[in-house]
Structures are given as structure tokens and as C-alpha cells.
Write a protein that holds these residues in place. Structure first.
Motif, PDB file in Angstrom:
ATOM      1  N   ARG A 147      -2.264  -0.906  12.913  1.00  0.00           N
ATOM      2  CA  ARG A 147      -2.807  -1.366  14.195  1.00  0.00           C
ATOM      3  C   ARG A 147      -4.078  -2.173  13.949  1.00  0.00           C
ATOM      4  O   ARG A 147      -5.187  -1.678  14.152  1.00  0.00           O
ATOM      5  CB  ARG A 147      -3.117  -0.167  15.081  1.00  0.00           C
ATOM      6  CG  ARG A 147      -1.883   0.659  15.424  1.00  0.00           C
ATOM      7  CD  ARG A 147      -2.147   1.524  16.626  1.00  0.00           C
ATOM      8  NE  ARG A 147      -0.955   2.292  16.937  1.00  0.00           N
ATOM      9  CZ  ARG A 147      -0.851   3.608  16.816  1.00  0.00           C
ATOM     10  NH1 ARG A 147      -1.879   4.308  16.385  1.00  0.00           N
ATOM     11  NH2 ARG A 147       0.275   4.233  17.141  1.00  0.00           N
ATOM     12  N   PRO A 148      -3.936  -3.399  13.496  1.00  0.00           N
ATOM     13  CA  PRO A 148      -5.117  -4.200  13.141  1.00  0.00           C
ATOM     14  C   PRO A 148      -5.824  -4.770  14.366  1.00  0.00           C
ATOM     15  O   PRO A 148      -5.253  -4.839  15.462  1.00  0.00           O
ATOM     16  CB  PRO A 148      -4.510  -5.334  12.304  1.00  0.00           C
ATOM     17  CG  PRO A 148      -3.160  -5.528  12.915  1.00  0.00           C
ATOM     18  CD  PRO A 148      -2.679  -4.141  13.288  1.00  0.00           C
ATOM     19  N   ASP A 149      -7.054  -5.152  14.134  1.00  0.00           N
ATOM     20  CA  ASP A 149      -7.785  -5.943  15.115  1.00  0.00           C
ATOM     21  C   ASP A 149      -7.288  -7.376  14.966  1.00  0.00           C
ATOM     22  O   ASP A 149      -7.447  -7.995  13.914  1.00  0.00           O
ATOM     23  CB  ASP A 149      -9.292  -5.861  14.816  1.00  0.00           C
ATOM     24  CG  ASP A 149     -10.117  -6.693  15.786  1.00  0.00           C
ATOM     25  OD1 ASP A 149      -9.530  -7.443  16.588  1.00  0.00           O
ATOM     26  OD2 ASP A 149     -11.354  -6.610  15.720  1.00  0.00           O
ATOM     27  N   ARG A 201     -11.189  -3.619   0.053  1.00  0.00           N
ATOM     28  CA  ARG A 201      -9.845  -3.404   0.591  1.00  0.00           C
ATOM     29  C   ARG A 201      -9.913  -2.595   1.881  1.00  0.00           C
ATOM     30  O   ARG A 201      -9.136  -2.839   2.811  1.00  0.00           O
ATOM     31  CB  ARG A 201      -8.959  -2.703  -0.436  1.00  0.00           C
ATOM     32  CG  ARG A 201      -7.514  -2.569   0.042  1.00  0.00           C
ATOM     33  CD  ARG A 201      -6.611  -2.023  -1.027  1.00  0.00           C
ATOM     34  NE  ARG A 201      -6.317  -3.001  -2.047  1.00  0.00           N
ATOM     35  CZ  ARG A 201      -5.452  -4.002  -1.904  1.00  0.00           C
ATOM     36  NH1 ARG A 201      -4.819  -4.171  -0.760  1.00  0.00           N
ATOM     37  NH2 ARG A 201      -5.223  -4.835  -2.897  1.00  0.00           N
ATOM     38  N   MET A 202     -10.816  -1.629   1.945  1.00  0.00           N
ATOM     39  CA  MET A 202     -10.993  -0.866   3.189  1.00  0.00           C
ATOM     40  C   MET A 202     -11.375  -1.807   4.327  1.00  0.00           C
ATOM     41  O   MET A 202     -10.874  -1.685   5.448  1.00  0.00           O
ATOM     42  CB  MET A 202     -12.081   0.185   2.977  1.00  0.00           C
ATOM     43  CG  MET A 202     -12.209   1.187   4.099  1.00  0.00           C
ATOM     44  SD  MET A 202     -10.924   2.453   4.005  1.00  0.00           S
ATOM     45  CE  MET A 202     -11.300   3.423   5.449  1.00  0.00           C
ATOM     46  N   GLU A 203     -12.243  -2.755   4.027  1.00  0.00           N
ATOM     47  CA  GLU A 203     -12.672  -3.716   5.049  1.00  0.00           C
ATOM     48  C   GLU A 203     -11.533  -4.643   5.431  1.00  0.00           C
ATOM     49  O   GLU A 203     -11.414  -5.048   6.590  1.00  0.00           O
ATOM     50  CB  GLU A 203     -13.868  -4.522   4.535  1.00  0.00           C
ATOM     51  CG  GLU A 203     -14.473  -5.427   5.578  1.00  0.00           C
ATOM     52  CD  GLU A 203     -15.623  -6.256   5.037  1.00  0.00           C
ATOM     53  OE1 GLU A 203     -16.037  -7.198   5.732  1.00  0.00           O
ATOM     54  OE2 GLU A 203     -16.093  -5.988   3.916  1.00  0.00           O
ATOM     55  N   HIS A 243      -7.342   3.560   6.453  1.00  0.00           N
ATOM     56  CA  HIS A 243      -6.839   2.260   6.028  1.00  0.00           C
ATOM     57  C   HIS A 243      -5.399   2.061   6.511  1.00  0.00           C
ATOM     58  O   HIS A 243      -5.048   0.969   7.002  1.00  0.00           O
ATOM     59  CB  HIS A 243      -6.896   2.171   4.505  1.00  0.00           C
ATOM     60  CG  HIS A 243      -6.461   0.856   3.952  1.00  0.00           C
ATOM     61  ND1 HIS A 243      -7.094  -0.337   4.252  1.00  0.00           N
ATOM     62  CD2 HIS A 243      -5.441   0.529   3.102  1.00  0.00           C
ATOM     63  CE1 HIS A 243      -6.500  -1.330   3.621  1.00  0.00           C
ATOM     64  NE2 HIS A 243      -5.490  -0.828   2.926  1.00  0.00           N
ATOM     65  N   LEU A 244      -4.572   3.075   6.402  1.00  0.00           N
ATOM     66  CA  LEU A 244      -3.194   2.978   6.882  1.00  0.00           C
ATOM     67  C   LEU A 244      -3.161   2.682   8.370  1.00  0.00           C
ATOM     68  O   LEU A 244      -2.387   1.822   8.833  1.00  0.00           O
ATOM     69  CB  LEU A 244      -2.447   4.285   6.584  1.00  0.00           C
ATOM     70  CG  LEU A 244      -1.014   4.386   7.115  1.00  0.00           C
ATOM     71  CD1 LEU A 244      -0.132   3.288   6.531  1.00  0.00           C
ATOM     72  CD2 LEU A 244      -0.430   5.767   6.835  1.00  0.00           C
ATOM     73  N   PHE A 296       0.830  -1.203   0.000  1.00  0.00           N
ATOM     74  CA  PHE A 296       0.000   0.000   0.000  1.00  0.00           C
ATOM     75  C   PHE A 296       0.869   1.260   0.000  1.00  0.00           C
ATOM     76  O   PHE A 296       0.640   2.186  -0.793  1.00  0.00           O
ATOM     77  CB  PHE A 296      -0.919   0.000   1.218  1.00  0.00           C
ATOM     78  CG  PHE A 296      -1.765   1.240   1.346  1.00  0.00           C
ATOM     79  CD1 PHE A 296      -2.782   1.501   0.441  1.00  0.00           C
ATOM     80  CD2 PHE A 296      -1.535   2.145   2.369  1.00  0.00           C
ATOM     81  CE1 PHE A 296      -3.555   2.646   0.541  1.00  0.00           C
ATOM     82  CE2 PHE A 296      -2.305   3.286   2.486  1.00  0.00           C
ATOM     83  CZ  PHE A 296      -3.309   3.543   1.574  1.00  0.00           C
ATOM     84  N   LEU A 297       1.868   1.301   0.858  1.00  0.00           N
ATOM     85  CA  LEU A 297       2.716   2.494   0.933  1.00  0.00           C
ATOM     86  C   LEU A 297       3.518   2.694  -0.350  1.00  0.00           C
ATOM     87  O   LEU A 297       3.674   3.826  -0.822  1.00  0.00           O
ATOM     88  CB  LEU A 297       3.656   2.388   2.134  1.00  0.00           C
ATOM     89  CG  LEU A 297       2.991   2.556   3.510  1.00  0.00           C
ATOM     90  CD1 LEU A 297       3.975   2.248   4.623  1.00  0.00           C
ATOM     91  CD2 LEU A 297       2.422   3.962   3.668  1.00  0.00           C
TER      92      LEU A 297
END
Length: 278
Positions: free
Chosen positions: A91-93, A182-184, A85-86, A10-11
């Protein structure tokens, strides 16, 4: 730190789309081997060391502060959805597999009671969890006859030729769906079922792979779609997407037509055929 590969891809995609002069950096005529910003240029804009940014892009920088995340997002000129999104990627769940998705009986009754308006409930991975007869008639597909794994907006739009033909501007619809997916993913990147779904779609559809590789992200709470129907021709419907307060993974989506418009007449024609069939 979340999915390192997803974060890095993504980056890099966001660096590649931003020209140095757009970021206020001067060029001196040197030939650039890669499009967009180099890592050292982005580090300069974000106010961090090159080594730290490299570790951040590779997912090796632990306990990244909000200040650094915001500085990188600003340097890359991310919009509100890309910023969110970043943050999800960093920091994901960490919750893994999710429980089966259930629609409350009261919500099902609400769908059945809605007259003259296509409506449905969509869940994780764009799964269709419930719908009324008019929505199925709009697609001209017997959704009940499909296997559960095929009752999915992404699969229908990319792999079902009839549904694909319902959209006048299919590329626009496809891009919207994949950007929302992708956002999800940012929120559910630790869910193995999500990863399995992405693998299946990538294997089934080259168009899906093409849109997925674009790395676009956004959320759509309302908008317009131009549709075509064998009985009603081409028309335009608005949609409103309402997030359910007791389940952040489910949304109620309702399609409407402007009163007195040809689109409303088209929707009434389709609805009348549903009543006749019933």
C-alpha cells in the motif's frame, strides 16, 4: 498494489532464507530445487490458497486485507521493520515527485549553535541538507565544495574514498545505510527521483549493488559507529537520530562520546582543530 517487481523480489528473498523445518514443516528427503520455502508451503502456513498467494507475490492481488498481510508476515517470520516495509510495498504512497527539500532557518541556527558535537540534518535518499563544522571535520571533507547530488550519505560512504576510510567497520556502516534506504524506498517507491538515484548508485558502485541485492530493511534511531581520523586515531561515537515532527522526511542526527572516555578526548582534539582553522 505498489511496485510489483520490488514486492515480488522482497517476498522471494524472505522465502529463500527460511528453511521448512524452521517453519515447522516436515521434509521427507526429497531434493529441493530452490532454497527455503516453496510458494505452496508458504500459502499453507499463511492459510491462503496457493493461487491467491502466487497472485499476491506477483502484485496481482487487489485490495489485500490486513489479515492476509499479517498472516504472510508471520509465516515468513518478518521482524517489525520488515513487516512495515511489506505494508508499504503493498500500500504505497502514490505521491510522485516530491518538492525540493528545505531546512528551516531555525534548525540551521540550532546546528551552528551546537558546540563540541557533530550534527547534521539528513533528508530523503540520505541527502545531507545541513551540517555543522565539526561533522565536516569528522569526515575530513569539504562538503560545501561538493556538487549537491554528492552531498549524500550513501554516495559518500560508497564512492568517496576518504569518507569510506573513516569507518573502521565499513561493511557494517554500508549495510546499515542500504537497509535504511530500502526501508525508505517502501514509502517513496512512486518518486521518480528516488528511482533515478538508485540507478546512478548501481551504475557507480558494485558494492552498492551487492548490498542492495541483499534486500535487508531496518530503521536506526540510535547506535554506535567505530571511526578513524588522521589526527585522532580510532574511537567510538554514539548517534541519536531524531525525526522532525513537521517533516517526516528529515531527521536531526547528533554524534556524542561517552564522558571521560578516550573517544571524548579524540572528539575534543578534532574540535580544537576546527576552532584553529576558523
Amino acid at each position: 498494489m505498489g511496485n510489483r517487481a520490488e514486492l515480488g523480489t522482497f517476498l522471494r528473498s524472505r522465502r529463500a532464507r527460511l528453511k521448512p523445518e524452521e517453519a515447522g514443516l516436515r521434509q521427507y528427503g526429497e531434493r529441493r530445487r530452490v532454497p527455503g520455502l516453496r510458494r505452496e508451503e508458504l500459502a499453507q502456513l499463511a492459510g491462503v490458497s496457493v493461487d491467491y498467494y502466487v497472485r499476491f507475490e506477483q502484485g496481482r492481488a487487489e485490495n489485500v486485507s490486513d489479515t492476509v498481510i499479517d498472516a504472510v508476515a508471520t509465516a515468513l517470520r518478518l521482524d517489525q521493520f520488515e513487516r512495515r516495509h511489506l505494508l508499504h510495498l503493498v500500500r504505497p504512497d502514490h505521491t510522485g515527485a516530491r518538492p525540493a527539500q528545505q531546512v528551516r532557518p531555525g534548525l540551521r541556527r540550532l546546528l551552528d549553535s551546537v558546540s563540541g558535537t557533530p550534527a547534521f540534518v539528513v533528508g530523503r535518499r540520505t541527502d545531507l541538507l545541513a551540517w555543522n563544522d565539526l561533522f565536516a571535520a569528522l569526515l575530513t571533507v569539504d562538503l560545501d565544495a561538493l556538487p549537491p547530488e554528492r552531498r549524500n550519505k550513501i554516495w559518500l560512504a560508497f564512492c568517496h574514498p576518504v569518507v569510506r576510510g573513516r569507518y573502521v567497520n565499513w561493511e557494517h556502516k554500508a549495510a546499515d545505510l542500504v537497509a535504511q534506504l530500502r526501508m525508505e524506498l517502501g514509502r517513496h517507491q512512486c518518486d521518480p527521483e528516488f528511482q533515478d538515484f538508485l540507478s546512478r548508485m548501481s551504475a557507480e558502485s558494485a558494492d552498492f549493488r551487492r548490498h542492495w541485492e541483499a534486500q535487508e530493511v531496518r530503521e536506526k534511531s540510535h547506535g554506535l559507529y567505530h571511526l578513524r581520523h588522521p589526527a585522532a586515531g580510532e574511537f567510538t561515537l554514539s548517534y541519536e537520530c531524531l525525526l522532525l515532527p513537521d517533516d517526516q522526511d528529515q531527521s536531526l542526527v547528533v554524534y556524542t562520546a561517552e564522558p571521560g572516555s578516550p573517544s571524548e578526548a579524540a572528539l575534543r582534539l578534532i574540535d580544537s582543530r576546527v576552532g584553529t582553522a576558523s
